[in-house]
Design a protein around this motif. Structure first.
Motif, PDB file in Angstrom:
ATOM      1  N   TYR A   1       0.838  -1.209   0.000  1.00 36.03           N
ATOM      2  CA  TYR A   1       0.000   0.000   0.000  1.00 36.03           C
ATOM      3  C   TYR A   1       0.871   1.256   0.000  1.00 36.03           C
ATOM      4  CZ  TYR A   1      -3.943   2.988   1.469  1.00 36.03           C
ATOM      5  OH  TYR A   1      -4.916   3.946   1.541  1.00 36.03           O
ATOM      6  N   TRP A   2       1.957   1.224   0.755  1.00 36.90           N
ATOM      7  CA  TRP A   2       2.921   2.338   0.773  1.00 36.90           C
ATOM      8  C   TRP A   2       3.532   2.544  -0.614  1.00 36.90           C
ATOM      9  CZ3 TRP A   2       8.440   1.115   0.719  1.00 36.90           C
ATOM     10  CH2 TRP A   2       9.256   2.256   0.814  1.00 36.90           C
ATOM     11  N   ARG A   3       3.939   1.456  -1.239  1.00 39.21           N
ATOM     12  CA  ARG A   3       4.553   1.556  -2.567  1.00 39.21           C
ATOM     13  C   ARG A   3       3.559   2.111  -3.597  1.00 39.21           C
ATOM     14  NH1 ARG A   3       9.254  -1.453  -3.186  1.00 39.21           N
ATOM     15  NH2 ARG A   3       9.762  -2.859  -1.447  1.00 39.21           N
ATOM     16  N   LYS A   4       2.317   1.655  -3.503  1.00 40.57           N
ATOM     17  CA  LYS A   4       1.309   2.023  -4.499  1.00 40.57           C
ATOM     18  C   LYS A   4       0.822   3.448  -4.335  1.00 40.57           C
ATOM     19  CE  LYS A   4      -3.280   0.625  -6.160  1.00 40.57           C
ATOM     20  NZ  LYS A   4      -4.387  -0.354  -6.001  1.00 40.57           N
ATOM     21  N   THR A   5       0.632   3.880  -3.083  1.00 40.37           N
ATOM     22  CA  THR A   5      -0.040   5.161  -2.847  1.00 40.37           C
ATOM     23  C   THR A   5       0.886   6.295  -2.431  1.00 40.37           C
ATOM     24  OG1 THR A   5      -0.469   4.700  -0.510  1.00 40.37           O
ATOM     25  CG2 THR A   5      -2.108   3.912  -2.109  1.00 40.37           C
ATOM     26  N   GLY A   6       2.049   5.979  -1.864  1.00 39.35           N
ATOM     27  CA  GLY A   6       2.907   7.031  -1.341  1.00 39.35           C
ATOM     28  C   GLY A   6       2.252   7.818  -0.228  1.00 39.35           C
TER      29      GLY A   6
ATOM     30  N   LEU B   1      -0.896   4.576   6.788  1.00 42.83           N
ATOM     31  CA  LEU B   1      -0.462   3.183   6.731  1.00 42.83           C
ATOM     32  C   LEU B   1      -1.000   2.393   7.918  1.00 42.83           C
ATOM     33  CD1 LEU B   1       3.267   3.426   5.566  1.00 42.83           C
ATOM     34  CD2 LEU B   1       1.240   2.861   4.198  1.00 42.83           C
ATOM     35  N   TYR B   2      -0.971   2.990   9.097  1.00 44.24           N
ATOM     36  CA  TYR B   2      -1.473   2.275  10.267  1.00 44.24           C
ATOM     37  C   TYR B   2      -2.998   2.262  10.315  1.00 44.24           C
ATOM     38  CZ  TYR B   2       2.913   0.836  12.161  1.00 44.24           C
ATOM     39  OH  TYR B   2       4.116   0.170  12.331  1.00 44.24           O
ATOM     40  N   ASP B   3      -3.642   3.252   9.740  1.00 44.49           N
ATOM     41  CA  ASP B   3      -5.094   3.181   9.580  1.00 44.49           C
ATOM     42  C   ASP B   3      -5.459   1.987   8.688  1.00 44.49           C
ATOM     43  OD1 ASP B   3      -5.514   5.425  11.145  1.00 44.49           O
ATOM     44  OD2 ASP B   3      -5.734   6.795   9.427  1.00 44.49           O
ATOM     45  N   TYR B   4      -4.713   1.833   7.623  1.00 42.17           N
ATOM     46  CA  TYR B   4      -4.950   0.713   6.706  1.00 42.17           C
ATOM     47  C   TYR B   4      -4.639  -0.623   7.378  1.00 42.17           C
ATOM     48  CZ  TYR B   4      -4.546  -2.226   2.534  1.00 42.17           C
ATOM     49  OH  TYR B   4      -4.701  -3.223   1.594  1.00 42.17           O
ATOM     50  N   ALA B   5      -3.558  -0.669   8.147  1.00 39.02           N
ATOM     51  CA  ALA B   5      -3.194  -1.903   8.852  1.00 39.02           C
ATOM     52  C   ALA B   5      -4.291  -2.325   9.816  1.00 39.02           C
ATOM     53  CB  ALA B   5      -1.876  -1.711   9.597  1.00 39.02           C
TER      54      ALA B   5
ATOM     55  N   CYS C   1       4.785  10.936   3.492  1.00 43.60           N
ATOM     56  CA  CYS C   1       5.212   9.642   2.950  1.00 43.60           C
ATOM     57  C   CYS C   1       6.594   9.276   3.479  1.00 43.60           C
ATOM     58  CB  CYS C   1       5.244   9.701   1.422  1.00 43.60           C
ATOM     59  SG  CYS C   1       5.807   8.159   0.661  1.00 43.60           S
ATOM     60  N   PRO C   2       6.753   8.109   4.073  1.00 44.02           N
ATOM     61  CA  PRO C   2       8.063   7.703   4.575  1.00 44.02           C
ATOM     62  C   PRO C   2       9.063   7.506   3.431  1.00 44.02           C
ATOM     63  CG  PRO C   2       6.295   6.316   5.460  1.00 44.02           C
ATOM     64  CD  PRO C   2       5.704   7.106   4.342  1.00 44.02           C
ATOM     65  N   ASP C   3      10.249   8.047   3.595  1.00 43.99           N
ATOM     66  CA  ASP C   3      11.306   7.842   2.613  1.00 43.99           C
ATOM     67  C   ASP C   3      11.804   6.405   2.653  1.00 43.99           C
ATOM     68  OD1 ASP C   3      11.279  10.397   1.646  1.00 43.99           O
ATOM     69  OD2 ASP C   3      13.117  11.056   2.651  1.00 43.99           O
ATOM     70  N   VAL C   4      12.350   5.955   1.535  1.00 41.72           N
ATOM     71  CA  VAL C   4      12.932   4.621   1.425  1.00 41.72           C
ATOM     72  C   VAL C   4      14.133   4.492   2.366  1.00 41.72           C
ATOM     73  CG1 VAL C   4      14.222   3.102  -0.130  1.00 41.72           C
ATOM     74  CG2 VAL C   4      12.155   4.250  -0.936  1.00 41.72           C
ATOM     75  N   GLY C   5      14.204   3.361   3.063  1.00 46.82           N
ATOM     76  CA  GLY C   5      15.380   3.031   3.844  1.00 46.82           C
ATOM     77  C   GLY C   5      15.534   3.728   5.170  1.00 46.82           C
ATOM     78  N   LEU C   6      14.472   4.413   5.648  1.00 43.79           N
ATOM     79  CA  LEU C   6      14.583   5.172   6.892  1.00 43.79           C
ATOM     80  C   LEU C   6      13.594   4.750   7.978  1.00 43.79           C
ATOM     81  CD1 LEU C   6      15.041   8.875   5.715  1.00 43.79           C
ATOM     82  CD2 LEU C   6      16.787   7.172   6.249  1.00 43.79           C
ATOM     83  N   TRP C   7      12.611   3.927   7.633  1.00 46.16           N
ATOM     84  CA  TRP C   7      11.546   3.641   8.582  1.00 46.16           C
ATOM     85  C   TRP C   7      11.302   2.143   8.707  1.00 46.16           C
ATOM     86  CZ3 TRP C   7       9.267   7.568  11.377  1.00 46.16           C
ATOM     87  CH2 TRP C   7       9.476   8.874  10.908  1.00 46.16           C
ATOM     88  N   ILE C   8      11.061   1.718   9.932  1.00 48.61           N
ATOM     89  CA  ILE C   8      10.681   0.337  10.217  1.00 48.61           C
ATOM     90  C   ILE C   8       9.171   0.278  10.394  1.00 48.61           C
ATOM     91  CG2 ILE C   8      10.849  -1.575  11.863  1.00 48.61           C
ATOM     92  CD1 ILE C   8      13.412  -1.181  10.288  1.00 48.61           C
ATOM     93  N   LEU C   9       8.524  -0.564   9.597  1.00 45.11           N
ATOM     94  CA  LEU C   9       7.105  -0.843   9.758  1.00 45.11           C
ATOM     95  C   LEU C   9       6.956  -2.038  10.696  1.00 45.11           C
ATOM     96  CD1 LEU C   9       4.079  -0.568   8.951  1.00 45.11           C
ATOM     97  CD2 LEU C   9       4.592  -2.100   7.023  1.00 45.11           C
ATOM     98  N   GLU C  10       6.267  -1.821  11.810  1.00 45.45           N
ATOM     99  CA  GLU C  10       6.046  -2.875  12.794  1.00 45.45           C
ATOM    100  C   GLU C  10       4.575  -3.285  12.792  1.00 45.45           C
ATOM    101  OE1 GLU C  10       8.818  -2.151  16.575  1.00 45.45           O
ATOM    102  OE2 GLU C  10       7.500  -0.452  16.169  1.00 45.45           O
ATOM    103  N   ILE C  11       4.344  -4.582  12.812  1.00 46.54           N
ATOM    104  CA  ILE C  11       2.995  -5.128  12.907  1.00 46.54           C
ATOM    105  C   ILE C  11       2.962  -6.083  14.100  1.00 46.54           C
ATOM    106  CG2 ILE C  11       1.247  -6.587  11.822  1.00 46.54           C
ATOM    107  CD1 ILE C  11       1.514  -3.888  10.435  1.00 46.54           C
ATOM    108  N   GLN C  12       2.076  -5.826  15.061  1.00 47.79           N
ATOM    109  CA  GLN C  12       1.865  -6.759  16.161  1.00 47.79           C
ATOM    110  C   GLN C  12       0.370  -6.998  16.302  1.00 47.79           C
ATOM    111  OE1 GLN C  12       3.384  -5.726  20.085  1.00 47.79           O
ATOM    112  NE2 GLN C  12       3.547  -7.887  20.611  1.00 47.79           N
TER     113      GLN C  12
END
Length: 219
Positions: A137-142, A148-152, A191-202
Motif C-alpha cells: 500500500y505504501w509503494r502504491k499510494t505514497g 499506513l497504520y489506519d490501513y493496517a 510519505c516515509p522515505d525509502v530506507g529510513l523507517w521500520i514498519l512494525e505489525i503486532q
C-alpha cells in the motif's frame, strides 16, 4: 517538527549500507529461529541470540534483543516478559533484533511456531501478510505513516485479528538514529522515505493469549 527534520540522516548514511544491515539482521533472525526448540527457556534463547550475533560479526546492538515465548508474544517492546517460560511442544515465539552493522542500524523481527497448532500458525502467517499488504500500500499510494497504520488496522479487523496500535514503527539510519528525534511511523504525516523507517505489525488472537509480530525496513 518539519518532515525534513524527521527524515534527516547523518553524513555517513548510505542506502546500500542500510540494505546490508537489514539483510544481515535477517540472517541472525533466521539462524536463531532454527535453534529455538521445545523445552528451551526464553532466557536460553536470548543467550543463544548473543552467540549467533557474535558469530556473524555484529558491530553492536542498538536495542535490546528480544525473544518472546507463548503469552509473552502479547508484550510490547517496552514491557518485560513475565517469568522465564519454557517453550512447549505446540507453541509460538517471536524474535525482535536491532543490530548495528558497518555503522548502520538493522532492525528485523518475525514470529515462528513449533508444533501444529493451526491458530498459532495462522497468527504468524497473518502478521507477515499484514506487513506485506501495508508495505505494498505504501509503494502504491505514497501515503503517510498515519494512513499506513489506519490501513493496517482496517485489514487486521477484516482478517479477524486485533492490531496493537501501541506499536507504530520508528526511524532507523546510520547509528544512532535517535539524534534525529523523528517519532513513530504511525504518527508521521508524510510519505516515509525509502530506507529510513521500520514498519512494525503486532497482532493478538481475539480470544486466546498469544499474538504475533513482524517488522522490516520499508525499502
Amino acid at each position: 517538527m518539519s518532515v525534513n527534520q524527521q527524515q534527516r540522516v547523518g553524513q555517513n548514511f548510505v542506502l546500500d549500507s542500510m540494505k546490508f544491515a537489514r539483510d544481515r539482521t535477517w540472517d541472525v533472525v533466521n539462524q536463531l529461529s532454527s535453534l529455538v526448540r521445545p523445552g528451551m527457556l526464553e532466557s536460553e534463547a536470548t543467550a543463544e541470540c548473543k552467540l549467533v550475533m557474535t558469530r556473524l560479526g555484529m558491530e553492536r546492538i542498538w536495542h535490546p534483543s528480544l525473544v518472546r515465548f507463548g503469552t509473552n508474544t502479547l508484550k510490547t517492546f517496552k514491557e518485560r516478559s513475565e517469568g522465564d517460560p519454557r517453550l512447549a511442544a505446540n507453541d509460538i515465539f517471536f524474535i525482535d533484533l536491532g543490530i548495528v552493522w558497518n555503522g548502520h542500524e538493522g532492525d528485523a523481527g518475525a514470529t515462528f511456531v513449533v508444533g501444529d497448532d493451526a491458530e498459532m500458525i495462522e497468527c504468524a502467517v497473518t502478521a507477515q501478510r499484514l506487513f506485506d499488504e501495508v508495505e505494498a500500500y505504501w509503494r502504491k499510494t505514497g501515503t503517510s505513516g498515519i494512513a499506513l497504520y489506519d490501513y493496517a488496522e482496517y485489514r487486521a479487523n477484516e482478517l479477524g485479528w486485533r492490531l496493537n496500535l501501541d506499536i507504530k514503527g520508528h526511524r532507523v539510519s546510520d547509528f544512532p538514529h535517535a539524534v534525529y528525534k523523528a517519532g513513530g511511523l504511525g504518527d508521521f504525516d508524510a510519505c516515509p522515505d525509502v530506507g529510513l523507517w521500520i514498519l512494525e505489525i503486532q497482532i493478538a488472537h481475539p480470544t486466546r493469549p498469544f499474538g504475533a509480530f513482524y517488522e522490516d525496513l520499508l525499502i
